[in-house]
Design a protein around this motif. Structure first.
Motif, PDB file in Angstrom:
ATOM      1  N   LEU A  61       0.800  -1.215   0.000  1.00 24.70           N
ATOM      2  CA  LEU A  61       0.000   0.000   0.000  1.00 24.70           C
ATOM      3  C   LEU A  61       0.841   1.277   0.000  1.00 24.70           C
ATOM      4  CD1 LEU A  61      -2.729  -1.015   2.617  1.00 24.70           C
ATOM      5  CD2 LEU A  61      -2.802  -1.230   0.123  1.00 24.70           C
ATOM      6  N   LEU A  62       2.101   1.181   0.382  1.00 23.70           N
ATOM      7  CA  LEU A  62       2.935   2.379   0.491  1.00 23.70           C
ATOM      8  C   LEU A  62       3.784   2.622  -0.743  1.00 23.70           C
ATOM      9  CD1 LEU A  62       3.986   2.092   4.230  1.00 23.70           C
ATOM     10  CD2 LEU A  62       2.030   3.276   3.214  1.00 23.70           C
ATOM     11  N   ARG A  63       3.720   1.713  -1.707  1.00 26.43           N
ATOM     12  CA  ARG A  63       4.453   1.899  -2.958  1.00 26.43           C
ATOM     13  C   ARG A  63       3.679   2.848  -3.856  1.00 26.43           C
ATOM     14  NH1 ARG A  63       4.425  -3.816  -4.388  1.00 26.43           N
ATOM     15  NH2 ARG A  63       4.846  -4.575  -2.321  1.00 26.43           N
ATOM     16  N   PRO A  64       4.400   3.642  -4.641  1.00 26.43           N
ATOM     17  CA  PRO A  64       3.696   4.508  -5.589  1.00 26.43           C
ATOM     18  C   PRO A  64       2.832   3.676  -6.533  1.00 26.43           C
ATOM     19  CG  PRO A  64       6.024   5.066  -5.489  1.00 26.43           C
ATOM     20  CD  PRO A  64       5.853   3.789  -4.714  1.00 26.43           C
ATOM     21  N   SER A  65       1.713   4.246  -6.956  1.00 21.93           N
ATOM     22  CA  SER A  65       0.834   3.536  -7.886  1.00 21.93           C
ATOM     23  C   SER A  65       1.495   3.459  -9.257  1.00 21.93           C
ATOM     24  CB  SER A  65      -0.511   4.247  -7.967  1.00 21.93           C
ATOM     25  OG  SER A  65      -0.312   5.574  -8.387  1.00 21.93           O
ATOM     26  N   ARG A  66       0.915   2.686 -10.136  1.00 19.92           N
ATOM     27  CA  ARG A  66       1.500   2.477 -11.472  1.00 19.92           C
ATOM     28  C   ARG A  66       1.692   3.775 -12.240  1.00 19.92           C
ATOM     29  NH1 ARG A  66      -0.211  -3.221 -13.782  1.00 19.92           N
ATOM     30  NH2 ARG A  66      -0.611  -4.224 -11.814  1.00 19.92           N
ATOM     31  N   ASP A  67       0.818   4.730 -12.020  1.00 17.24           N
ATOM     32  CA  ASP A  67       0.953   5.999 -12.737  1.00 17.24           C
ATOM     33  C   ASP A  67       1.950   6.942 -12.051  1.00 17.24           C
ATOM     34  OD1 ASP A  67      -0.464   6.852 -10.541  1.00 17.24           O
ATOM     35  OD2 ASP A  67      -2.193   7.568 -11.665  1.00 17.24           O
ATOM     36  N   GLY A  68       2.625   6.442 -11.009  1.00 17.00           N
ATOM     37  CA  GLY A  68       3.670   7.208 -10.341  1.00 17.00           C
ATOM     38  C   GLY A  68       3.159   8.207  -9.319  1.00 17.00           C
ATOM     39  N   ASP A  69       1.878   8.220  -9.044  1.00 19.68           N
ATOM     40  CA  ASP A  69       1.315   9.170  -8.087  1.00 19.68           C
ATOM     41  C   ASP A  69       1.606   8.701  -6.666  1.00 19.68           C
ATOM     42  OD1 ASP A  69      -0.069  10.989  -6.615  1.00 19.68           O
ATOM     43  OD2 ASP A  69      -2.004  10.643  -7.586  1.00 19.68           O
ATOM     44  N   ARG A  70       2.642   9.301  -6.056  1.00 18.69           N
ATOM     45  CA  ARG A  70       3.049   8.902  -4.706  1.00 18.69           C
ATOM     46  C   ARG A  70       2.015   9.273  -3.664  1.00 18.69           C
ATOM     47  NH1 ARG A  70       9.008  10.662  -3.563  1.00 18.69           N
ATOM     48  NH2 ARG A  70       7.893  12.542  -3.043  1.00 18.69           N
ATOM     49  N   PHE A  71       1.154  10.223  -3.967  1.00 18.70           N
ATOM     50  CA  PHE A  71       0.197  10.678  -2.976  1.00 18.70           C
ATOM     51  C   PHE A  71      -0.941   9.680  -2.771  1.00 18.70           C
ATOM     52  CE2 PHE A  71       2.441  14.354  -4.592  1.00 18.70           C
ATOM     53  CZ  PHE A  71       3.007  14.801  -3.418  1.00 18.70           C
ATOM     54  N   ARG A  72      -1.142   8.779  -3.710  1.00 22.85           N
ATOM     55  CA  ARG A  72      -2.149   7.737  -3.507  1.00 22.85           C
ATOM     56  C   ARG A  72      -1.707   6.774  -2.412  1.00 22.85           C
ATOM     57  NH1 ARG A  72      -3.746   6.715  -9.666  1.00 22.85           N
ATOM     58  NH2 ARG A  72      -4.896   8.645  -9.955  1.00 22.85           N
ATOM     59  N   ALA A  73      -0.410   6.582  -2.250  1.00 18.42           N
ATOM     60  CA  ALA A  73       0.094   5.737  -1.161  1.00 18.42           C
ATOM     61  C   ALA A  73      -0.330   6.326   0.181  1.00 18.42           C
ATOM     62  CB  ALA A  73       1.618   5.621  -1.241  1.00 18.42           C
ATOM     63  N   ALA A  74      -0.295   7.637   0.309  1.00 17.12           N
ATOM     64  CA  ALA A  74      -0.723   8.289   1.550  1.00 17.12           C
ATOM     65  C   ALA A  74      -2.205   8.045   1.794  1.00 17.12           C
ATOM     66  CB  ALA A  74      -0.427   9.784   1.482  1.00 17.12           C
ATOM     67  N   ASP A  75      -3.004   8.087   0.743  1.00 22.53           N
ATOM     68  CA  ASP A  75      -4.445   7.813   0.884  1.00 22.53           C
ATOM     69  C   ASP A  75      -4.676   6.366   1.311  1.00 22.53           C
ATOM     70  OD1 ASP A  75      -5.139  10.393   0.189  1.00 22.53           O
ATOM     71  OD2 ASP A  75      -5.441   9.898  -1.935  1.00 22.53           O
ATOM     72  N   ARG A  76      -3.904   5.443   0.734  1.00 23.76           N
ATOM     73  CA  ARG A  76      -4.056   4.031   1.112  1.00 23.76           C
ATOM     74  C   ARG A  76      -3.641   3.810   2.562  1.00 23.76           C
ATOM     75  NH1 ARG A  76      -1.910   3.418  -4.325  1.00 23.76           N
ATOM     76  NH2 ARG A  76       0.138   3.042  -3.432  1.00 23.76           N
ATOM     77  N   LEU A  77      -2.578   4.492   3.012  1.00 20.04           N
ATOM     78  CA  LEU A  77      -2.162   4.410   4.409  1.00 20.04           C
ATOM     79  C   LEU A  77      -3.257   4.958   5.316  1.00 20.04           C
ATOM     80  CD1 LEU A  77      -0.237   3.953   6.764  1.00 20.04           C
ATOM     81  CD2 LEU A  77       0.838   6.161   6.205  1.00 20.04           C
ATOM     82  N   ARG A  78      -3.825   6.088   4.959  1.00 20.56           N
ATOM     83  CA  ARG A  78      -4.889   6.682   5.774  1.00 20.56           C
ATOM     84  C   ARG A  78      -6.073   5.723   5.884  1.00 20.56           C
ATOM     85  NH1 ARG A  78      -5.524  11.590   7.580  1.00 20.56           N
ATOM     86  NH2 ARG A  78      -4.074  12.536   6.134  1.00 20.56           N
TER      87      ARG A  78
END
Length: 189
Positions: A61-78
Motif C-alpha cells: 500500500l505504500l508503494r507509488p501507484s503504477r501511474d507514479g502518483d506517490r500521494f495515492r500511497a498516503a491515501d491508502r495508508l490513511r
C-alpha cells in the motif's frame, strides 16, 4: 478553536476514544518487554503504529501507484490506519498517539520518504528491512513534523524499538540516519 485543533477534530483517525488509564496500566504490566527501556504509553503507541505501517508495507500500500502518483500511497495508508484504529487482531483500539502518527505520516509520507532516501547512506528505502522502514518513517515524522517530541527523544525511541523488533545492526544504522535528520530538521520543514 485553533486551526490545528480543528484539523485534528475533523480527522477521523484521531477521533477514536483513548483507552482508560486503568486499561493502559494493566496492559503495561502484562507486556513484559525484554529491555531496560521504560515502556511508556507513547512507546506502545509507536509500536502499534509500526505494526500498522508494516502491514501497509507488506500489502504494497505504500508503494507509488503504477501511474507514479506517490500521494495515492498516503491515501491508502490513511484508509488502512482508519480501519486498524478500531479493528485489529488484538481487538483493541489504537492509542490516540498511534493515530496521530499515522495521520501525520499520511499527510507527509512523500516528504518523509524523500528525507529517508536523501540521508540513508548507500541504502534505498526499498532495500531497508520493512520494520526499519516503519521505524524510520515514524521517527522522521516525529523529528520534522511533531513539535511535541524532541529530536533526540525520537532517535532514542527509534533505536529502542529497533533493538526489540529488528536486527542487531538496525539500532546503530537508524541512529546514524536519524542523527543526520535531527541535524537538518529545520531545513526539511
Amino acid at each position: 478553536m485553533p486551526a490545528d485543533d480543528a484539523a485534528q477534530a475533523a480527522d477521523p483517525l484521531l477521533e477514536a476514544p483513548e483507552p482508560s488509564a486503568e486499561a493502559t496500566t494493566q496492559a503495561s504490566r502484562s507486556s513484559g518487554a525484554a529491555s531496560k527501556h521504560a515502556v511508556t504509553a507513547r512507546t506502545k503507541a509507536r509500536r502499534r503504529a509500526i505494526e500498522i505501517l508494516f502491514e501497509a508495507d507488506q500489502k504494497g500500500l505504500l508503494r507509488p501507484s503504477r501511474d507514479g502518483d506517490r500521494f495515492r500511497a498516503a491515501d491508502r495508508l490513511r484508509d488502512l490506519a482508519l480501519e486498524r484504529a478500531v479493528h485489529s487482531a488484538n481487538h483493541t483500539e489504537a492509542p490516540a498517539y498511534a493515530r496521530e502518527i499515522l495521520a501525520g505520516l499520511a499527510d507527509h509520507l512523500a516528504e518523509v520518504d524523500d528525507a529517508i532516501e536523501d540521508y540513508a547512506q548507500e541504502w534505498t528505502l526499498a532495500r531497508m528491512p520493512a520494520v526499519d522502514r516503519a521505524i524510520a518513517r515514524i521517527a522522521v515524522w516525529e523529528i520534522v513534523y511533531n513539535d511535541d517530541v524532541d529530536g533526540p527523544v525520537a532517535v532514542d525511541e527509534a533505536m529502542t524499538l529497533a533493538r526489540i523488533l529488528s536486527t542487531d545492526d538496525s539500532p546503530r544504522y537508524l541512529g546514524g540516519l536519524l542523527g543526520r535528520v535531527v541535524d537538518l530538521a529545520d531545513t526539511l520543514r
